[in-house]
Design a protein around this motif. Sequence first.
Motif, PDB file in Angstrom:
ATOM      1  N   LEU A  60       0.831  -1.197   0.000  1.00 58.76           N
ATOM      2  CA  LEU A  60       0.000   0.000   0.000  1.00 58.76           C
ATOM      3  C   LEU A  60       0.872   1.255   0.000  1.00 58.76           C
ATOM      4  O   LEU A  60       0.605   2.213  -0.742  1.00 58.76           O
ATOM      5  CB  LEU A  60      -0.921   0.000   1.218  1.00 58.76           C
ATOM      6  N   ALA A  61       1.901   1.261   0.834  1.00 61.59           N
ATOM      7  CA  ALA A  61       2.779   2.423   0.922  1.00 61.59           C
ATOM      8  C   ALA A  61       3.462   2.701  -0.410  1.00 61.59           C
ATOM      9  O   ALA A  61       3.547   3.852  -0.853  1.00 61.59           O
ATOM     10  CB  ALA A  61       3.823   2.212   2.021  1.00 61.59           C
ATOM     11  N   GLU A  93       0.102  18.360   1.294  1.00 56.50           N
ATOM     12  CA  GLU A  93      -0.369  17.108   1.879  1.00 56.50           C
ATOM     13  C   GLU A  93       0.408  15.919   1.337  1.00 56.50           C
ATOM     14  O   GLU A  93       0.655  14.935   2.063  1.00 56.50           O
ATOM     15  CB  GLU A  93      -1.861  16.948   1.630  1.00 56.50           C
ATOM     16  N   HIS A  94       0.808  15.972   0.086  1.00 61.68           N
ATOM     17  CA  HIS A  94       1.623  14.893  -0.471  1.00 61.68           C
ATOM     18  C   HIS A  94       2.927  14.739   0.309  1.00 61.68           C
ATOM     19  O   HIS A  94       3.376  13.613   0.572  1.00 61.68           O
ATOM     20  CB  HIS A  94       1.931  15.171  -1.943  1.00 61.68           C
ATOM     21  N   THR A  95       3.544  15.855   0.657  1.00 65.72           N
ATOM     22  CA  THR A  95       4.775  15.795   1.451  1.00 65.72           C
ATOM     23  C   THR A  95       4.516  15.142   2.809  1.00 65.72           C
ATOM     24  O   THR A  95       5.292  14.295   3.266  1.00 65.72           O
ATOM     25  CB  THR A  95       5.337  17.205   1.654  1.00 65.72           C
ATOM     26  N   HIS A  96       3.406  15.514   3.443  1.00 67.00           N
ATOM     27  CA  HIS A  96       3.045  14.916   4.718  1.00 67.00           C
ATOM     28  C   HIS A  96       2.734  13.426   4.563  1.00 67.00           C
ATOM     29  O   HIS A  96       3.071  12.615   5.441  1.00 67.00           O
ATOM     30  CB  HIS A  96       1.844  15.640   5.320  1.00 67.00           C
ATOM     31  N   HIS A  97       2.102  13.062   3.459  1.00 69.80           N
ATOM     32  CA  HIS A  97       1.759  11.657   3.243  1.00 69.80           C
ATOM     33  C   HIS A  97       3.008  10.793   3.087  1.00 69.80           C
ATOM     34  O   HIS A  97       3.034   9.648   3.537  1.00 69.80           O
ATOM     35  CB  HIS A  97       0.868  11.512   2.009  1.00 69.80           C
ATOM     36  N   LEU A  98       4.022  11.336   2.433  1.00 69.29           N
ATOM     37  CA  LEU A  98       5.265  10.569   2.303  1.00 69.29           C
ATOM     38  C   LEU A  98       5.866  10.265   3.670  1.00 69.29           C
ATOM     39  O   LEU A  98       6.355   9.156   3.911  1.00 69.29           O
ATOM     40  CB  LEU A  98       6.269  11.333   1.437  1.00 69.29           C
ATOM     41  N   ALA A  99       5.828  11.242   4.564  1.00 62.46           N
ATOM     42  CA  ALA A  99       6.330  11.018   5.920  1.00 62.46           C
ATOM     43  C   ALA A  99       5.465  10.003   6.646  1.00 62.46           C
ATOM     44  O   ALA A  99       5.977   9.129   7.365  1.00 62.46           O
ATOM     45  CB  ALA A  99       6.361  12.334   6.682  1.00 62.46           C
ATOM     46  N   ALA A 100       4.143  10.090   6.465  1.00 57.69           N
ATOM     47  CA  ALA A 100       3.233   9.137   7.114  1.00 57.69           C
ATOM     48  C   ALA A 100       3.457   7.724   6.584  1.00 57.69           C
ATOM     49  O   ALA A 100       3.402   6.745   7.351  1.00 57.69           O
ATOM     50  CB  ALA A 100       1.785   9.563   6.886  1.00 57.69           C
ATOM     51  N   LEU A 101       3.718   7.605   5.287  1.00 55.26           N
ATOM     52  CA  LEU A 101       3.979   6.286   4.710  1.00 55.26           C
ATOM     53  C   LEU A 101       5.262   5.683   5.270  1.00 55.26           C
ATOM     54  O   LEU A 101       5.320   4.472   5.536  1.00 55.26           O
ATOM     55  CB  LEU A 101       4.068   6.402   3.188  1.00 55.26           C
ATOM     56  N   ALA A 102       6.263   6.491   5.462  1.00 51.41           N
ATOM     57  CA  ALA A 102       7.504   5.997   6.070  1.00 51.41           C
ATOM     58  C   ALA A 102       7.244   5.510   7.490  1.00 51.41           C
ATOM     59  O   ALA A 102       7.773   4.465   7.911  1.00 51.41           O
ATOM     60  CB  ALA A 102       8.564   7.101   6.068  1.00 51.41           C
ATOM     61  N   CYS A 105       5.512   2.119   7.356  1.00 50.23           N
ATOM     62  CA  CYS A 105       6.464   1.042   7.061  1.00 50.23           C
ATOM     63  C   CYS A 105       7.300   0.699   8.290  1.00 50.23           C
ATOM     64  O   CYS A 105       7.575  -0.488   8.557  1.00 50.23           O
ATOM     65  CB  CYS A 105       7.362   1.445   5.892  1.00 50.23           C
ATOM     66  N   ASP A 106       7.694   1.702   9.054  1.00 51.50           N
ATOM     67  CA  ASP A 106       8.444   1.459  10.292  1.00 51.50           C
ATOM     68  C   ASP A 106       7.588   0.698  11.299  1.00 51.50           C
ATOM     69  O   ASP A 106       8.078  -0.214  11.984  1.00 51.50           O
ATOM     70  CB  ASP A 106       8.896   2.787  10.901  1.00 51.50           C
ATOM     71  N   ALA A 107       6.307   1.078  11.400  1.00 51.57           N
ATOM     72  CA  ALA A 107       5.410   0.401  12.337  1.00 51.57           C
ATOM     73  C   ALA A 107       5.190  -1.044  11.932  1.00 51.57           C
ATOM     74  O   ALA A 107       5.123  -1.944  12.784  1.00 51.57           O
ATOM     75  CB  ALA A 107       4.076   1.145  12.413  1.00 51.57           C
ATOM     76  N   ALA A 108       5.078  -1.291  10.631  1.00 48.81           N
ATOM     77  CA  ALA A 108       4.919  -2.664  10.148  1.00 48.81           C
ATOM     78  C   ALA A 108       6.171  -3.484  10.419  1.00 48.81           C
ATOM     79  O   ALA A 108       6.097  -4.671  10.802  1.00 48.81           O
ATOM     80  CB  ALA A 108       4.603  -2.654   8.654  1.00 48.81           C
ATOM     81  N   LEU A 133      -5.702   6.336  10.664  1.00 49.14           N
ATOM     82  CA  LEU A 133      -5.549   7.776  10.541  1.00 49.14           C
ATOM     83  C   LEU A 133      -5.127   8.148   9.123  1.00 49.14           C
ATOM     84  O   LEU A 133      -5.670   9.091   8.523  1.00 49.14           O
ATOM     85  CB  LEU A 133      -4.511   8.282  11.542  1.00 49.14           C
ATOM     86  N   PHE A 134      -4.194   7.403   8.571  1.00 52.11           N
ATOM     87  CA  PHE A 134      -3.731   7.657   7.206  1.00 52.11           C
ATOM     88  C   PHE A 134      -4.866   7.493   6.207  1.00 52.11           C
ATOM     89  O   PHE A 134      -5.040   8.324   5.301  1.00 52.11           O
ATOM     90  CB  PHE A 134      -2.575   6.710   6.869  1.00 52.11           C
ATOM     91  N   VAL A 135      -5.637   6.436   6.356  1.00 52.79           N
ATOM     92  CA  VAL A 135      -6.752   6.182   5.446  1.00 52.79           C
ATOM     93  C   VAL A 135      -7.785   7.308   5.541  1.00 52.79           C
ATOM     94  O   VAL A 135      -8.269   7.820   4.530  1.00 52.79           O
ATOM     95  CB  VAL A 135      -7.394   4.817   5.739  1.00 52.79           C
ATOM     96  N   GLY A 136      -8.137   7.697   6.758  1.00 54.66           N
ATOM     97  CA  GLY A 136      -9.110   8.765   6.933  1.00 54.66           C
ATOM     98  C   GLY A 136      -8.662  10.069   6.293  1.00 54.66           C
ATOM     99  O   GLY A 136      -9.442  10.742   5.616  1.00 54.66           O
ATOM    100  N   GLU A 137      -7.409  10.428   6.509  1.00 56.52           N
ATOM    101  CA  GLU A 137      -6.886  11.661   5.923  1.00 56.52           C
ATOM    102  C   GLU A 137      -6.873  11.586   4.401  1.00 56.52           C
ATOM    103  O   GLU A 137      -7.156  12.574   3.709  1.00 56.52           O
ATOM    104  CB  GLU A 137      -5.485  11.930   6.451  1.00 56.52           C
TER     105      GLU A 137
END
Length: 203
Positions: A60-61, A93-102, A105-108, A133-137
């Motif tokens: 997904l990431a 928001e794209h910049t923030h999403h990249l950080a959220a995706l990282a 991946c760390d949490a996984a 949270l990521f999905v909702g945003e």
Amino acid sequence: MKRLSQEEFTAADTAPRFDIYAGIHKALRAMMMETLRATGCADVHDASELHAVYEGVLELADTCATHLEHENEFIHPLLEATRMGSSARIATEHTHHLAALANLCDAAASLRICTTGPEREKAAHALYRELALFVGENFTHMYVEETEHNRVLWASFSDDELRALEGRIAASLPPEESQQIMRWMVPAMTPAERAMLLRAKMK
């Protein structure tokens, strides 16, 4: 390309038009919902399920990161050329999403290396909440693109031009990436959308 007056910008939102976001966003929503469901109900005592969660989050990431890169490269320059500043919110928001995706991946990865039941339960719950949270945003994010961005695009481009733009994006995808997107997109479409997509693929 001319700049839009407020009247032209408003008038562009009146008739049904080709939605360049429709198919890919249906695919992403389906993928996000399934990944969230699988993460939320995973048996932390089953190593194969935890591995599937790990792989699903990474897939997904990767898909989300590639998608936003395509929007940045192909769509945002057209938005800015038509109406300056129209892509600013989503680009941020794209910049923030990249950080959220990282972070996802760390949490996984943290979940994957847990060795005890309590550790796995805690890590799985933390991953689930971050993913939710990521999905909702992203659901809100995609809505803005489908409404505000489309209004700008529709004001300056014909449906044929937008279909050609979609074709250029699709042509830029490696075969394996295209197949992955189609796996989620086709089942998420209405019968009419599915038939239109498959007819286009056959040309």
